[in-house]
Design a protein around this motif. Sequence first.
Motif, PDB file in Angstrom:
ATOM      1  N   PRO A  41      13.152   5.590   2.676  1.00  0.00           N
ATOM      2  CA  PRO A  41      13.336   5.669   1.220  1.00  0.00           C
ATOM      3  C   PRO A  41      14.806   5.770   0.834  1.00  0.00           C
ATOM      4  O   PRO A  41      15.601   6.413   1.524  1.00  0.00           O
ATOM      5  CB  PRO A  41      12.571   6.938   0.831  1.00  0.00           C
ATOM      6  CG  PRO A  41      12.522   7.757   2.077  1.00  0.00           C
ATOM      7  CD  PRO A  41      12.457   6.774   3.215  1.00  0.00           C
ATOM      8  N   LEU A  42      15.152   5.129  -0.264  1.00  0.00           N
ATOM      9  CA  LEU A  42      16.498   5.211  -0.830  1.00  0.00           C
ATOM     10  C   LEU A  42      16.435   6.208  -1.982  1.00  0.00           C
ATOM     11  O   LEU A  42      15.771   5.980  -2.986  1.00  0.00           O
ATOM     12  CB  LEU A  42      16.955   3.840  -1.306  1.00  0.00           C
ATOM     13  CG  LEU A  42      17.088   2.820  -0.165  1.00  0.00           C
ATOM     14  CD1 LEU A  42      17.139   1.408  -0.701  1.00  0.00           C
ATOM     15  CD2 LEU A  42      18.311   3.125   0.688  1.00  0.00           C
ATOM     16  N   LEU A  43      17.119   7.344  -1.807  1.00  0.00           N
ATOM     17  CA  LEU A  43      16.955   8.490  -2.693  1.00  0.00           C
ATOM     18  C   LEU A  43      18.213   8.753  -3.509  1.00  0.00           C
ATOM     19  O   LEU A  43      19.337   8.583  -3.026  1.00  0.00           O
ATOM     20  CB  LEU A  43      16.615   9.737  -1.873  1.00  0.00           C
ATOM     21  CG  LEU A  43      15.372   9.619  -0.982  1.00  0.00           C
ATOM     22  CD1 LEU A  43      15.239  10.847  -0.091  1.00  0.00           C
ATOM     23  CD2 LEU A  43      14.122   9.417  -1.824  1.00  0.00           C
ATOM     24  N   LEU A  44      18.011   9.182  -4.746  1.00  0.00           N
ATOM     25  CA  LEU A  44      19.121   9.617  -5.582  1.00  0.00           C
ATOM     26  C   LEU A  44      19.509  11.037  -5.178  1.00  0.00           C
ATOM     27  O   LEU A  44      18.655  11.926  -5.114  1.00  0.00           O
ATOM     28  CB  LEU A  44      18.717   9.594  -7.055  1.00  0.00           C
ATOM     29  CG  LEU A  44      19.775  10.094  -8.041  1.00  0.00           C
ATOM     30  CD1 LEU A  44      20.992   9.183  -8.060  1.00  0.00           C
ATOM     31  CD2 LEU A  44      19.182  10.224  -9.437  1.00  0.00           C
ATOM     32  N   ALA A  45      20.772  11.227  -4.889  1.00  0.00           N
ATOM     33  CA  ALA A  45      21.271  12.545  -4.501  1.00  0.00           C
ATOM     34  C   ALA A  45      22.260  13.032  -5.554  1.00  0.00           C
ATOM     35  O   ALA A  45      23.223  12.329  -5.888  1.00  0.00           O
ATOM     36  CB  ALA A  45      21.960  12.475  -3.139  1.00  0.00           C
ATOM     37  N   VAL A  46      21.998  14.227  -6.087  1.00  0.00           N
ATOM     38  CA  VAL A  46      22.870  14.814  -7.105  1.00  0.00           C
ATOM     39  C   VAL A  46      23.224  16.236  -6.689  1.00  0.00           C
ATOM     40  O   VAL A  46      22.495  16.876  -5.933  1.00  0.00           O
ATOM     41  CB  VAL A  46      22.187  14.816  -8.495  1.00  0.00           C
ATOM     42  CG1 VAL A  46      21.898  13.400  -8.956  1.00  0.00           C
ATOM     43  CG2 VAL A  46      20.907  15.651  -8.472  1.00  0.00           C
ATOM     44  N   PRO A  47      24.357  16.768  -7.170  1.00  0.00           N
ATOM     45  CA  PRO A  47      24.727  18.142  -6.815  1.00  0.00           C
ATOM     46  C   PRO A  47      23.712  19.162  -7.329  1.00  0.00           C
ATOM     47  O   PRO A  47      22.929  18.875  -8.256  1.00  0.00           O
ATOM     48  CB  PRO A  47      26.091  18.323  -7.496  1.00  0.00           C
ATOM     49  CG  PRO A  47      26.590  16.937  -7.750  1.00  0.00           C
ATOM     50  CD  PRO A  47      25.382  16.102  -7.994  1.00  0.00           C
ATOM     51  N   SER A  48      23.733  20.330  -6.750  1.00  0.00           N
ATOM     52  CA  SER A  48      22.796  21.384  -7.160  1.00  0.00           C
ATOM     53  C   SER A  48      23.231  22.084  -8.438  1.00  0.00           C
ATOM     54  O   SER A  48      22.444  22.816  -9.055  1.00  0.00           O
ATOM     55  CB  SER A  48      22.659  22.419  -6.035  1.00  0.00           C
ATOM     56  OG  SER A  48      23.926  22.982  -5.721  1.00  0.00           O
ATOM     57  N   SER A  49      24.465  21.864  -8.857  1.00  0.00           N
ATOM     58  CA  SER A  49      24.950  22.463 -10.109  1.00  0.00           C
ATOM     59  C   SER A  49      25.979  21.524 -10.728  1.00  0.00           C
ATOM     60  O   SER A  49      26.446  20.583 -10.094  1.00  0.00           O
ATOM     61  CB  SER A  49      25.575  23.843  -9.844  1.00  0.00           C
ATOM     62  OG  SER A  49      26.674  23.737  -8.961  1.00  0.00           O
ATOM     63  N   GLY A  50      26.331  21.803 -11.980  1.00  0.00           N
ATOM     64  CA  GLY A  50      27.306  20.959 -12.653  1.00  0.00           C
ATOM     65  C   GLY A  50      26.643  19.976 -13.600  1.00  0.00           C
ATOM     66  O   GLY A  50      25.421  19.963 -13.764  1.00  0.00           O
ATOM     67  N   PRO A  51      27.425  19.103 -14.213  1.00  0.00           N
ATOM     68  CA  PRO A  51      26.916  18.243 -15.290  1.00  0.00           C
ATOM     69  C   PRO A  51      25.942  17.159 -14.824  1.00  0.00           C
ATOM     70  O   PRO A  51      25.258  16.566 -15.652  1.00  0.00           O
ATOM     71  CB  PRO A  51      28.192  17.612 -15.865  1.00  0.00           C
ATOM     72  CG  PRO A  51      29.196  17.683 -14.743  1.00  0.00           C
ATOM     73  CD  PRO A  51      28.891  18.938 -14.014  1.00  0.00           C
ATOM     74  N   TRP A  52      25.878  16.892 -13.527  1.00  0.00           N
ATOM     75  CA  TRP A  52      25.022  15.800 -13.047  1.00  0.00           C
ATOM     76  C   TRP A  52      23.794  16.312 -12.293  1.00  0.00           C
ATOM     77  O   TRP A  52      23.080  15.527 -11.682  1.00  0.00           O
ATOM     78  CB  TRP A  52      25.818  14.878 -12.120  1.00  0.00           C
ATOM     79  CG  TRP A  52      27.133  14.446 -12.681  1.00  0.00           C
ATOM     80  CD1 TRP A  52      27.391  14.045 -13.961  1.00  0.00           C
ATOM     81  CD2 TRP A  52      28.385  14.391 -11.990  1.00  0.00           C
ATOM     82  NE1 TRP A  52      28.715  13.724 -14.114  1.00  0.00           N
ATOM     83  CE2 TRP A  52      29.358  13.928 -12.919  1.00  0.00           C
ATOM     84  CE3 TRP A  52      28.787  14.655 -10.692  1.00  0.00           C
ATOM     85  CZ2 TRP A  52      30.689  13.749 -12.582  1.00  0.00           C
ATOM     86  CZ3 TRP A  52      30.116  14.481 -10.339  1.00  0.00           C
ATOM     87  CH2 TRP A  52      31.060  14.037 -11.275  1.00  0.00           C
ATOM     88  N   CYS A  53      23.547  17.611 -12.336  1.00  0.00           N
ATOM     89  CA  CYS A  53      22.535  18.195 -11.450  1.00  0.00           C
ATOM     90  C   CYS A  53      21.098  17.958 -11.911  1.00  0.00           C
ATOM     91  O   CYS A  53      20.171  18.051 -11.098  1.00  0.00           O
ATOM     92  CB  CYS A  53      22.790  19.693 -11.262  1.00  0.00           C
ATOM     93  SG  CYS A  53      22.435  20.699 -12.731  1.00  0.00           S
ATOM     94  N   ASP A  54      20.891  17.678 -13.190  1.00  0.00           N
ATOM     95  CA  ASP A  54      19.517  17.609 -13.680  1.00  0.00           C
ATOM     96  C   ASP A  54      19.338  16.419 -14.628  1.00  0.00           C
ATOM     97  O   ASP A  54      18.998  16.585 -15.795  1.00  0.00           O
ATOM     98  CB  ASP A  54      19.153  18.915 -14.397  1.00  0.00           C
ATOM     99  CG  ASP A  54      17.663  19.013 -14.682  1.00  0.00           C
ATOM    100  OD1 ASP A  54      16.878  18.349 -13.977  1.00  0.00           O
ATOM    101  OD2 ASP A  54      17.288  19.757 -15.609  1.00  0.00           O
ATOM    102  N   PRO A  55      19.508  15.204 -14.110  1.00  0.00           N
ATOM    103  CA  PRO A  55      19.374  14.039 -14.995  1.00  0.00           C
ATOM    104  C   PRO A  55      17.914  13.806 -15.378  1.00  0.00           C
ATOM    105  O   PRO A  55      17.003  13.964 -14.569  1.00  0.00           O
ATOM    106  CB  PRO A  55      19.907  12.895 -14.134  1.00  0.00           C
ATOM    107  CG  PRO A  55      19.623  13.330 -12.725  1.00  0.00           C
ATOM    108  CD  PRO A  55      19.822  14.817 -12.723  1.00  0.00           C
TER     109      PRO A  55
END
Length: 306
Positions: free
Chosen positions: A170-184
């Motif tokens: 699977p090709l997965l979206l990875a985002v940081p656990s905190s900060g402005p991009w953490c919960d799209p």
Amino acid sequence: MLHLSRLRTLHELARLGTVGAVARSLSYSPSAVSQQLAQLEKETGTRLTEQVGRRLVLTDAGRVLAEHAAVLLEGVERAESDLAATRPALSGVLRVASFQSVMLSLIPPALTVLSAEHPDLQIEVHQREVEPAYEGLLAHEFDLVLGEEYPGLDEPHRPGVQREPLLEDPLLLAVPSSGPWCDPEGIEDLADASWTADPETVMPGVWVRNHLRGLGVEPRVRFETIDLLLQAHLVRSGHAVAIIPGLVAREHLGSARLLELDGAPRRRVHTAVRSGRRDHPATRALRTALAEAAASLDSAVPPKLS
């Protein structure tokens, strides 16, 4: 009497197209390649090459003999495979070319299996991207390569190569656990994010950009690297977002968040060998060990990107 070494030189000229490329493939000097071809012409009593401008090209007779050379060289490898099958134990060296994510996740457990079951078989592993790996396979530098295909970007099937599917990753979206991009809430929320991705000159980099553009997002790729561990670290440390294969994402992203993309895209990973080596006992042993390693992977599905 036709000599296999000279036939191989002719076969490589048919495959690669220039004396210089043949010399690099066979680790000869260009003059040695020319001498091999001249000797083959003397043995056959036939003009096999001709000069066209600065290039040496095959004549019609040369192309005919090159086609037979390919069959003969494959037959030799089949004979070697059959002989190896008569021996009581596997031994020798098997040279493997693989890209980073497979080297991290599948090669070590496969080596563990092989060292226990076939202690006299030595495995050499070389990190290569797919195109150089295939070139090395056809030049007999490697015996088996790991290849990959991304959705809509198929690897061409090469003459003389036999492929076998290994897994779908699977090709997965990875985002940081905190900060402005953490919960799209959707991929559009990451339109202004900093992305990390492979260069556009390689298949993963092409696919990521095409996929995001198809969703209306032009990625700001601030960190361009083929090193997936660096991509994972940039996400983990809050500096970027990325689309990362599951083989790497599940083990090397720490507390970063993984999300399944809409449509659940997957890359396909396969093994490839020269057709003459498909039944070699060492080939079968390594493919079996890799399949066992793939079957043991974590198959948990992360939450969907809403």
